[in-house]
Motif scaffolding. Structure first.
Motif, short mmCIF file in Angstrom:
data_model
loop_
_atom_site.label_atom_id
_atom_site.label_comp_id
_atom_site.label_asym_id
_atom_site.label_seq_id
_atom_site.Cartn_x
_atom_site.Cartn_y
_atom_site.Cartn_z
N GLN A 170 0.80 -1.21 0.00
CA GLN A 170 0.00 0.00 0.00
C GLN A 170 0.84 1.27 0.00
OE1 GLN A 170 -2.47 0.82 3.35
NE2 GLN A 170 -1.04 -0.04 4.85
N ASP A 171 2.12 1.17 0.28
CA ASP A 171 2.93 2.38 0.23
C ASP A 171 3.60 2.58 -1.12
OD1 ASP A 171 5.83 1.01 1.95
OD2 ASP A 171 4.33 0.09 0.64
N LEU A 172 3.45 1.63 -1.99
CA LEU A 172 4.12 1.75 -3.28
C LEU A 172 3.09 1.99 -4.37
CD1 LEU A 172 6.61 -1.23 -2.98
CD2 LEU A 172 7.09 1.21 -2.64
N GLN A 173 3.41 2.86 -5.22
CA GLN A 173 2.47 3.22 -6.27
C GLN A 173 2.44 2.22 -7.40
OE1 GLN A 173 0.36 5.82 -6.49
NE2 GLN A 173 0.88 6.39 -4.38
N ILE A 174 3.50 1.48 -7.49
CA ILE A 174 3.49 0.49 -8.55
C ILE A 174 3.43 -0.89 -7.92
CG2 ILE A 174 4.59 1.75 -10.41
CD1 ILE A 174 7.27 0.63 -9.40
N PRO A 175 2.86 -1.78 -8.61
CA PRO A 175 2.70 -3.10 -8.00
C PRO A 175 4.05 -3.78 -7.80
CG PRO A 175 1.94 -3.15 -10.27
CD PRO A 175 2.23 -1.73 -9.96
N VAL A 176 4.11 -4.57 -6.77
CA VAL A 176 5.34 -5.30 -6.47
C VAL A 176 5.51 -6.44 -7.46
CG1 VAL A 176 6.47 -6.72 -4.74
CG2 VAL A 176 5.16 -4.71 -4.05
#
Lengths: 778, 117
Positions: free
Chosen positions: A665-671
């Protein structure tokens, strides 16, 4: 005086036989020691020893000679009393003792007694004394004639005789022994005699009084008075001696006949429950049964002992039972009346039974029991119980072996098909959503409805129970296709249904009524487009009105609404999904349709929304103007977004652009992104048991991904039959089973095999995977 | 506009009580009979007469009579131990079949199944 015929022998052995003279100083002794036992009626236990100067001869000591005794008094005169009567020659005479020489008067009165006593005592004497020798004695007594005596003395004599006869017997017993011992006279043998306690077998107070007693004078006077009286009354008619004789008439036989006495055998089995029932029924007994409780008990068990059910009024045979009961209890007469009427009404009886609720319940139970027999191994596998083989079924064992062999050989994960929920009602319908009941993990609600606008048909909600995979427990017909379902957690019987026309209804699954509890049709703000997802959320707002559960829905009209229902449903918009991307700007409305949403498992205020434009927004329920965050990666509508149950930061999304994306949820791009083939992914779900496992359904196949094993390929792919698309996926929270709903209306239950949960903390495992992926990317 | 309230349960739910109940009962009986391995189902009334049966008459009567006696005995045993208890179901597993009996005061529901088929 050796020639005296008084051969009274002393008890002591020192006394020589011939030289024995009874030492009679005063003439008081016991003359009657003959074997034939003469009774000395004058002796009683007490009076015997009362004479003062008489030397009392011990009762026992005196021996009875075999021949008649002669009584000699101190002067040597023969005072042998003459017997009153002469017995038969064959019978030895019994002597009467003249005890009190001075008491003539008393003697005269007394002498009358014994004869009577002889006659009357025979019966009584033979009673207590059963010895054979005494029997002969009593015979002699009987033979003596009796004279009339007053009653009171008769009785006394009887008793006297008894006491005398005791001594007689004892003396008789002694005699043979003594004769033997005389041979050893010279040798001194010490014989210690002791007297037992006096055994009173009979005790009659004396009627004869000793001359020397105090009352003697009074007794004498009374006796005299009586004799005077008798003399005076000689001529008196009232004092005449009379005797009576009853005539015995000729006997005549008379016959009497009575009605045959019918004997009825009655048996009652007294059981614990019978008593309990009767005890409880006493209070319930109506005015019919006026009977006492015993009769009431009697009627009930007898009908049951006949082998009929407790309702005798329905039984024709019990009519006969009732009629033979002679105890005419009120209940039985009532029953007889009833029985006369009922045999005509057979039909309604049948209807009554077939319509009774109890029969329905029993039928449902029976169905489940029968199915349990059929599905037993499958259900056991579902519940992770050991599969018990039926020892009587040889065929099944063979099937099982082939089955288990296959599974043992392969160590790779595979889906073992257990059974499927389907029935004729659901055939051909598309499964759109499935949800477990929060309280009863065996209850599954499945919604059937189309997801496209192609074939609008009525929707169906079926509540299936694991115990009956062939027919749903509840069936609710809805007007339009069902697109969303959720069970309430606080009221586990409430099922919220979202439909294709935007209606939300809440059903009570406890009853099988077709009408919902409430419906949102009246609400002004109702959704105008299909409701794609529904969730009950436990709201912890401070306001009392908001506490408890509320229903949140997302719909294609771009609104996320919170529904409150008191009497009718009302909704409040939590969020309006505004369009971000200009590319997607619609002319009709400024809102983008929402396809799915998911509330954060830990924080019920944060939720994710997936939209038709492909964006995922993180929103807060307390802030309905702006998104908190937006995640943009999908190009096509996001069909499902779901938080990981183990890692609170991680969520998964699937879309019709053939991809599944894993986000933090803190990353704008998917892991991570997952794709396998160019197929639309309809549904995804995290496994509730293993943090790195999730399942996905896409066109034609079911995939199980395990991130520990591989993030490129699914660990498990299960192809469905061609033409059938799996459209919904549900993990079972209790066991390791997966449910897949398909477009043909079947919900298939699979068991996940060979996927291990793994040790260590689940969240950490997932995070490790993510970390490793992130680090590898940079 | 539909008016719904919490008390809708009292009306409208059971519009045709008799027919729908009967249909439901018949449906359930048919479903039970159609299950895997079920040899027969019998519904016996209080007199011991089979009112719904899928077996022939003589067999039905025989089953009804014998099982009725056994059910009485079983119920007596259960209630002797605790009079407040009640017999709800009876299953007899034999080598060839399983006989399942749901007893009641007014009727007896019997199903015979062969689970190994």
């Amino acid at each position: 005086m050796s020639n005296t015929t008084v051969t009274q022998k002393r008890r002591t052995l020192k006394v020589a036989k011939s030289s024995k003279t009874l030492n009679v100083s005063s003439g008081v002794f016991r003359p009657n020691q003959s074997t034939t036992k003469s009774i000395n009626p004058l002796f009683s236990g007490k009076s015997f020893g009362s004479t003062g100067d008489s030397k009392v001869v011990d009762k026992i000591s005196a021996q009875t000679p075999k021949h008649t005794a002669m009584v000699v008094d101190e002067n040597g005169q023969d005072v042998t009393p003459h017997p009153l009567y002469n017995p038969d020659p064959g019978v030895l005479q019994s002597k009467q003792g003249k005890v009190f020489t001075a008491l003539d008067t008393s003697l005269t009165t007394m002498t009358e007694f014994p004869s009577i006593a002889f006659q009357t005592t025979n019966a009584s004497l033979t009673g207590p004394f059963t010895r054979s020798f005494f029997g002969s004695a009593s015979a002699s007594r009987i033979s003596q004639t009796a004279e009339s005596v007053t009653d009171e003395t008769k009785d006394l004599l009887v008793k006297q005789d008894l006491s005398n006869s005791i001594s007689d017997i004892q003396s008789h017993r002694e005699e043979p022994k003594e004769q033997l011992r005389e041979n050893i006279l010279d040798s001194t043998a010490n014989c210690y005699l002791s007297e037992t306690e006096t055994i009173w077998l009979l005790d009659i107070p004396a009627v004869s009084v000793s001359v020397e007693s105090e009352d003697a004078e009074a007794v004498k006077e009374r006796n005299n008075a009586y004799t005077e009286l008798c003399k005076n009354r000689q001529g008196n008619d009232k004092y005449v001696e009379r005797s009576m004789q009853t005539f015995s008439d000729a006997s005549k036989t008379k016959e009497v006949q009575c009605d045959s006495i019918t004997m009825v055998d009655k048996a009652v089995m007294c059981t614990v429950w019978d008593m309990y029932d009767s005890f409880n029924n006493i209070s319930d007994v109506s005015a019919n049964t006026v009977v006492s409780s015993e009769r009431h008990e009697a009627t009930i068990p007898e009908s049951s002992s006949e082998g009929h059910l407790v309702h005798p009024k329905r039984s024709n045979q019990s009519l006969s039972v009732v009629s033979t009961v002679s105890t005419v209890s009120g209940s039985s007469t009532h029953i007889e009346k009833m029985a006369c009427v009922l045999p005509l009404d057979e039909e309604p009886d049948l209807q009554l039974i077939l319509q009774s609720d109890k029969l329905k319940q029993d039928l449902a139970l029976m169905e489940r029991v029968v199915l349990a027999n059929v599905f037993q191994p499958k259900l056991a596998a579902y519940r992770q119980l050991p599969i018990i083989e039926d020892p009587d079924c040889v065929q099944m064992v063979m099937e099982e072996e082939s089955w288990t062999e296959q599974s043992k050989n392969s160590h790779c994960p595979f889906l073992e098909r257990l059974w499927d929920f389907s029935c004729e009602l659901t055939m051909g319908r598309n499964v759109s959503c499935m949800v477990w009941n929060k309280k009863n993990p065996d209850l599954l609600a499945v919604g059937y409805g189309q997801v496209e606008f192609k074939n609008p048909n009525s929707g169906l909600v079926c509540c299936w129970s694991l115990k009956n995979p062939t027919w749903p427990d509840r069936v609710f017909h809805c007007e339009s296709g069902v697109t969303a379902l959720d069970f309430s957690a606080s009221n586990a019987n409430q099922l919220a249904v979202g439909m294709y026309d935007g209606t939300i209804a809440i059903y009570n699954v406890q009853t099988s009524e077709q009408t919902p509890i409430t419906d949102s049709s009246d609400c002004a703000n109702l959704h105008t487009s299909p409701v794609w997802q529904l969730t009950w959320i436990d709201h912890e707002d401070g306001l009392a009105a908001d506490k408890g559960e509320i229903l949140v829905s997302v719909s294609s009209d771009g609104r996320i609404s919170k529904w409150i229902h008191y009497k009718s449903m009302e909704c409040v918009d939590l969020m309006k999904l505004k369009i971000h991307d200009l590319q997607w700007k619609r002319h009709i409305s400024s809102l983008t349709p929402g396809m799915c949403f998911d509330f954060h498992p830990n924080d019920s205020k944060i939720y994710l929304v997936g939209t038709e434009e492909g964006h995922i927004h993180k929103c807060s329920s307390s802030y309905n103007e702006q998104y908190l965050e937006s995640y943009k990666a999908h190009k096509r509508p996001v069909y499902k977004v779901t938080w990981s149950p183990f890692c609170s930061d991680v969520f998964l999304s699937c879309s019709s652009d053939w991809t599944i994306q894993l986000w933090r949820q803190d990353l704008q791009i998917p892991v991570m992104g997952f794709t396998s083939g160019q197929r639309v992914v309809f549904d995804i779900m995290w496994s509730p048991h293993c943090a790195t496992v999730f399942g996905a359904v896409s066109e034609g196949k079911v995939e199980i991904w395990d991130l520990r094993v591989s993030s490129l390929d699914p660990t498990l792919v299960n192809w469905t039959s061609p033409g059938v698309n799996p459209t919904a996926l549900l993990f079972s929270p209790e066991t390791d089973c997966v449910l897949v709903g398909d477009s043909e209306g079947q919900v298939t239950v699979y068991k996940l095999k060979n996927i291990t949960a793994g040790g260590g903390s689940q969240g950490e495992t997932l995070e490790d995977v993510i970390q490793s992926t992130l680090s590898s990317q940079h | 506009m539909k008016e719904y309230c919490a008390a809708t349960r009292t009306h409208g739910g059971r519009s045709t009580p008799d027919l729908s109940d009967m249909a439901e009962v018949e449906d359930t009986l048919k479903r039970i009979q159609a299950q895997h391995g079920v040899i027969g189902t019998i519904v016996v009334n209080g007199e011991g007469i089979p009112i719904r049966t899928t077996l022939d008459n003589s067999t039905s009567v025989q089953y009804a009579g014998l099982l009725h006696q056994l059910t009485m005995k079983a119920r007596s045993a259960v209630r002797d131990i605790d009079p407040q208890n009640e017999l709800t179901f009876l299953r007899i597993r034999s080598k060839k079949h399983e006989i399942m009996v749901a007893p009641d005061k007014e009727y007896l529901l019997i199903a015979i199944q062969n689970p190994s088929e």
